[in-house]
Design a protein around this motif. Sequence first.
Motif, short mmCIF file in Angstrom:
data_model
loop_
_atom_site.label_atom_id
_atom_site.label_comp_id
_atom_site.label_asym_id
_atom_site.label_seq_id
_atom_site.Cartn_x
_atom_site.Cartn_y
_atom_site.Cartn_z
N GLY A 146 40.59 38.13 23.85
CA GLY A 146 40.19 39.03 24.94
C GLY A 146 38.89 38.66 25.62
N ASP A 201 44.47 43.80 25.63
CA ASP A 201 44.20 44.51 26.90
C ASP A 201 42.96 45.40 26.76
OD1 ASP A 201 46.68 43.46 27.54
OD2 ASP A 201 47.69 45.38 27.76
N VAL A 204 39.81 43.49 26.89
CA VAL A 204 39.55 43.05 28.27
C VAL A 204 38.98 44.20 29.09
CG1 VAL A 204 40.62 42.18 30.39
CG2 VAL A 204 41.22 41.17 28.17
N ALA A 205 39.51 45.40 28.90
CA ALA A 205 38.96 46.56 29.61
C ALA A 205 37.51 46.80 29.19
CB ALA A 205 39.80 47.80 29.35
N LEU A 207 35.36 44.72 28.48
CA LEU A 207 34.47 43.72 29.11
C LEU A 207 33.80 44.28 30.36
CD1 LEU A 207 36.76 40.55 29.04
CD2 LEU A 207 34.77 40.97 27.56
N TYR B 21 33.19 55.47 34.57
CA TYR B 21 34.35 54.88 33.89
C TYR B 21 35.28 56.00 33.39
CZ TYR B 21 37.30 51.51 31.49
OH TYR B 21 38.39 50.74 31.11
N SER B 164 29.22 43.16 26.19
CA SER B 164 29.44 44.12 27.26
C SER B 164 28.76 45.44 26.89
CB SER B 164 30.95 44.34 27.51
OG SER B 164 31.49 45.19 26.53
N VAL B 321 40.58 34.18 30.19
CA VAL B 321 41.24 35.49 30.15
C VAL B 321 41.85 35.80 31.52
CG1 VAL B 321 40.84 37.98 29.95
CG2 VAL B 321 39.81 36.42 28.28
N MET B 327 47.85 38.25 30.61
CA MET B 327 47.13 39.26 31.40
C MET B 327 47.88 39.58 32.70
SD MET B 327 44.63 40.35 29.57
CE MET B 327 45.98 40.32 28.37
N MET B 332 46.78 43.40 33.67
CA MET B 332 45.40 43.73 33.34
C MET B 332 44.42 43.25 34.42
SD MET B 332 45.08 45.81 30.99
CE MET B 332 43.29 45.71 30.82
N VAL B 347 39.77 44.96 37.03
CA VAL B 347 40.39 45.06 35.72
C VAL B 347 41.41 46.21 35.74
CG1 VAL B 347 39.95 45.24 33.24
CG2 VAL B 347 38.15 44.40 34.77
N PRO B 350 44.50 49.76 30.51
CA PRO B 350 45.24 49.31 29.33
C PRO B 350 46.24 50.33 28.77
CG PRO B 350 42.88 49.51 28.85
CD PRO B 350 43.11 50.10 30.20
#
Lengths: 376, 376
Positions: A146, A201, A204-205, A207, B21, B164, B321, B327, B332, B347, B350
């Motif tokens: 990821g 996934d 990755v989110a 990130l 978010y 992150s 990625v 992905m 994603m 992005v 998920p």
Amino acid sequence: MKKALEGVKILDFSRVLAGPYCTMLLADMGAEVIKVERPGSGDDSRHFGPYQKGESAYYSLLNRGKKSIEINLKDEQDLEIIRNLIREVDIVVENYRPGIMEKFGLDYDSVKALNPNIIYTSISGFGQNGPYKERPAYDLVAQAMGGMMSITGYEHTPPTRTGSSLGDMSAALFATYGTLVALFHKERTGEGQFVDVAMMDSIVAMLETNVLQNTVAGINPGRVGSRHPLSTPFDAYRVKDGYIVIAIANNPLFEKLCHIMEQPELIEDERFTTDELRTSHEQELKVIIENFLSSYTVEEAESMLLDAGLPASRIQSIEEVVQDEQMKVREMLVDIEHPIAGKMTLVGNPAKLSATPADPSNAPPMLGEHNTVFKK
Amino acid sequence: MKKALEGVKILDFSRVLAGPYCTMLLADMGAEVIKVERPGSGDDSRHFGPYQKGESAYYSLLNRGKKSIEINLKDEQDLEIIRNLIREVDIVVENYRPGIMEKFGLDYDSVKALNPNIIYTSISGFGQNGPYKERPAYDLVAQAMGGMMSITGYEHTPPTRTGSSLGDMSAALFATYGTLVALFHKERTGEGQFVDVAMMDSIVAMLETNVLQNTVAGINPGRVGSRHPLSTPFDAYRVKDGYIVIAIANNPLFEKLCHIMEQPELIEDERFTTDELRTSHEQELKVIIENFLSSYTVEEAESMLLDAGLPASRIQSIEEVVQDEQMKVREMLVDIEHPIAGKMTLVGNPAKLSATPADPSNAPPMLGEHNTVFKK
């Protein structure tokens, strides 16, 4: 006390971390979670340390407040019990590798045939489709694939795993989100659905905007340790007996820091007059700051900086977190009464709801504790 | 396409990352999110890079699908507009430092007086109570205070920030969870409530069973890089052109690895006959594995190990990625059409719901784009 998810029934086939954390979050809020366990040995995590009087604290944290039934998914009589339970519940959760539930005749389509309005949440390493769906997935693999490891650590270290199981935990949280959205929809319309969440996934989110560095700016971000890639001084700094963090991203705060260090000449120093310049002279500034801090302890440095209104803090160890007064006030450590192990201290629930608070203080089930209730 | 949260109205005072978010996850599922922004400049994150044609991709990711109104919270006329909106919405979300919303007369009690059934979600660094509630909180501070940094990185490196903003992101997820639980309760009973989520608490929850190492086993866990504290070989290993991860926690898989390395004698080697022994001879085994892998590229090593059925993978950079076929299949990466910047790749979401899928492809609002709708 009222529970928000009172009356919501979940049949839980999940094991170890990601699935159980998801259903634990729902159990904390009052859902009835019936955990399906292998006869004799149960969830693998019953055999993961640390232990208290032989009982797994790992299992206890992740399965508090649930019910346990022993089921052999290869036994037709047991499967009949499961099929009857499926007709009664609102939600099924599982985190087997894609294809395994199908082998037991318990994939979404089969379950939906038994209960047309079911919510069926699957958590897996890579999701239910795509070229990687069959790959073995561990948290380490999810963090690696990821992209999170590639931006964690220092330029001079290998890519680094985050110290906790971020792949499992983030997937658990996104699955909880997806399941609750589906539950709201079911409450309003009666309709169930399939919820598919992958660890990769989810990483990755997590990130967040790091992905945009590539998709928008064409950069492939690397590892910058604890420092901020764009702002300085914004990093972990060595002091006499450890490290502290300082988070300064503008001139007024930087000027305050220079005064504290009794080096006001740095304010006019042409290497440091803007955030951007400070970032390009990041190493030089770090040497100056660490020289200054070298005569202070963590405690002294933290209070000095906080008193001056600068964003700074100590870097707490797990032990310090556990003993932190703030964590007591926030009820982030909760005692449960385990039938065998006695008082066990687990992690609390971070969502503090005023009218329907989470109750994270229930004991986990003994293996098969609820056989007689559900296996009739 | 149906949206699960269609008709749910949110008045969103939040800025930058954690709050936005949370409301983005709700907007993706169909909630109407009315974002309150400072006149003229808007959310600070409108001025955070990366940019595309001068438009912030950072802001775009976090605010897609929302509506924007410019409001001066110190202006009585604007506050009257806000009070009227509060009467119409289901949820208020804010992430100011505790006490700030009170200054504007918009704390929970005041808002509840206007709309007795409101859900009011506050996200802050340390929560609404406790000795730290007034402290400045940045993601770096939350990761430091919450203990995550102390277990991330290597023994020989300083405590390390996860690459992150885990403090913001985990708080956003726990706040979404808490808000959705509260929304379900409101749907069934009409009752609203206060939801209080802290970044520090969220980081502590993300520590998962690491906390139990201390509360149950009395250990203060340290940093072990990417390796597993109890299982070996379970780590990142150097190959010819980079690193891969291998995740082996039992003898059968270890034996397979020895055969692949054409060193079957290691199976009987008394240093390596159990997982525990391998862990105490972790460094020696690492040297053997890295010697073997040094003649293979990442690609070669990964396919060799996967073909043999061993859990292993490459460690992907952000760029890898973004280009990963998985992905694409998992959606994603999503393209939005920004009114000024044009096509922008963000992005995805998920949580893959079959009946009411998330729609993450909506554009973010221009500053004040919906003034005329709501400021009448």
